[in-house]
Design a protein around this motif. Structure first.
Motif, PDB file in Angstrom:
ATOM      1  N   TRP A  20      49.335  32.998  43.188  1.00 46.82           N
ATOM      2  CA  TRP A  20      48.182  32.572  43.981  1.00 46.82           C
ATOM      3  C   TRP A  20      46.900  33.135  43.379  1.00 46.82           C
ATOM      4  CZ3 TRP A  20      46.383  29.231  47.266  1.00 46.82           C
ATOM      5  CH2 TRP A  20      45.224  29.505  47.978  1.00 46.82           C
ATOM      6  N   TRP A  21      46.909  34.424  43.053  1.00 46.59           N
ATOM      7  CA  TRP A  21      45.744  35.062  42.442  1.00 46.59           C
ATOM      8  C   TRP A  21      45.381  34.366  41.137  1.00 46.59           C
ATOM      9  CZ3 TRP A  21      45.299  37.369  37.681  1.00 46.59           C
ATOM     10  CH2 TRP A  21      44.097  38.004  37.435  1.00 46.59           C
ATOM     11  N   TYR A  31      38.468  33.077  46.385  1.00 48.10           N
ATOM     12  CA  TYR A  31      38.431  33.269  47.838  1.00 48.10           C
ATOM     13  C   TYR A  31      38.207  34.728  48.217  1.00 48.10           C
ATOM     14  CZ  TYR A  31      40.244  28.545  48.423  1.00 48.10           C
ATOM     15  OH  TYR A  31      40.403  27.199  48.405  1.00 48.10           O
ATOM     16  N   GLY A  32      38.697  35.658  47.417  1.00 50.13           N
ATOM     17  CA  GLY A  32      38.499  37.071  47.707  1.00 50.13           C
ATOM     18  C   GLY A  32      39.578  37.678  48.575  1.00 50.13           C
ATOM     19  N   PRO A  36      41.172  42.181  42.409  1.00 50.25           N
ATOM     20  CA  PRO A  36      41.633  43.310  41.600  1.00 50.25           C
ATOM     21  C   PRO A  36      40.775  44.553  41.834  1.00 50.25           C
ATOM     22  CG  PRO A  36      40.516  41.699  40.219  1.00 50.25           C
ATOM     23  CD  PRO A  36      40.615  41.115  41.581  1.00 50.25           C
ATOM     24  N   VAL A  37      41.420  45.708  41.833  1.00 51.84           N
ATOM     25  CA  VAL A  37      40.705  46.973  42.034  1.00 51.84           C
ATOM     26  C   VAL A  37      40.811  47.898  40.830  1.00 51.84           C
ATOM     27  CG1 VAL A  37      40.852  46.927  44.545  1.00 51.84           C
ATOM     28  CG2 VAL A  37      42.686  47.973  43.242  1.00 51.84           C
ATOM     29  N   LEU A  43      39.687  43.384  34.208  1.00 49.84           N
ATOM     30  CA  LEU A  43      39.592  42.827  32.860  1.00 49.84           C
ATOM     31  C   LEU A  43      40.396  41.529  32.761  1.00 49.84           C
ATOM     32  CD1 LEU A  43      38.604  43.138  29.939  1.00 49.84           C
ATOM     33  CD2 LEU A  43      40.687  44.420  29.492  1.00 49.84           C
ATOM     34  N   MET A  44      41.595  41.543  33.344  1.00 51.43           N
ATOM     35  CA  MET A  44      42.423  40.338  33.349  1.00 51.43           C
ATOM     36  C   MET A  44      41.727  39.223  34.131  1.00 51.43           C
ATOM     37  SD  MET A  44      46.061  42.163  33.973  1.00 51.43           S
ATOM     38  CE  MET A  44      47.181  40.836  33.622  1.00 51.43           C
ATOM     39  N   ALA A  45      41.085  39.579  35.223  1.00 47.19           N
ATOM     40  CA  ALA A  45      40.387  38.581  36.038  1.00 47.19           C
ATOM     41  C   ALA A  45      39.171  38.018  35.318  1.00 47.19           C
ATOM     42  CB  ALA A  45      39.959  39.201  37.365  1.00 47.19           C
TER      43      ALA A  45
END
Length: 59
Positions: A20-21, A31-32, A36-37, A43-45
């Protein structure tokens, strides 16, 4: 099946959440609900949509 974001992000607990992410990140909807934290997760995002858009541009 190995999905790297499921390994590095503590908020993503299942492979379904990881998929989903990934879908939301690739489409740049963001959507939030899952964000990622960790530095590696962020970096992946960042890289994922750039690569996705780049692949579409190539085709």
């Amino acid at each position: 099946m190995l999905i790297p974001i499921a390994i590095v992000e503590p908020a993503i607990e299942t492979y379904a959440e990881a998929l989903w992410w990934g879908l939301i990140t690739i489409t740049i909807v963001g959507y939030g609900d899952i964000a990622p934290v960790t530095v590696l997760g962020r970096l992946m995002a960042t890289v994922l949509p750039v690569v996705g858009i780049g692949m579409i541009d190539i085709l």
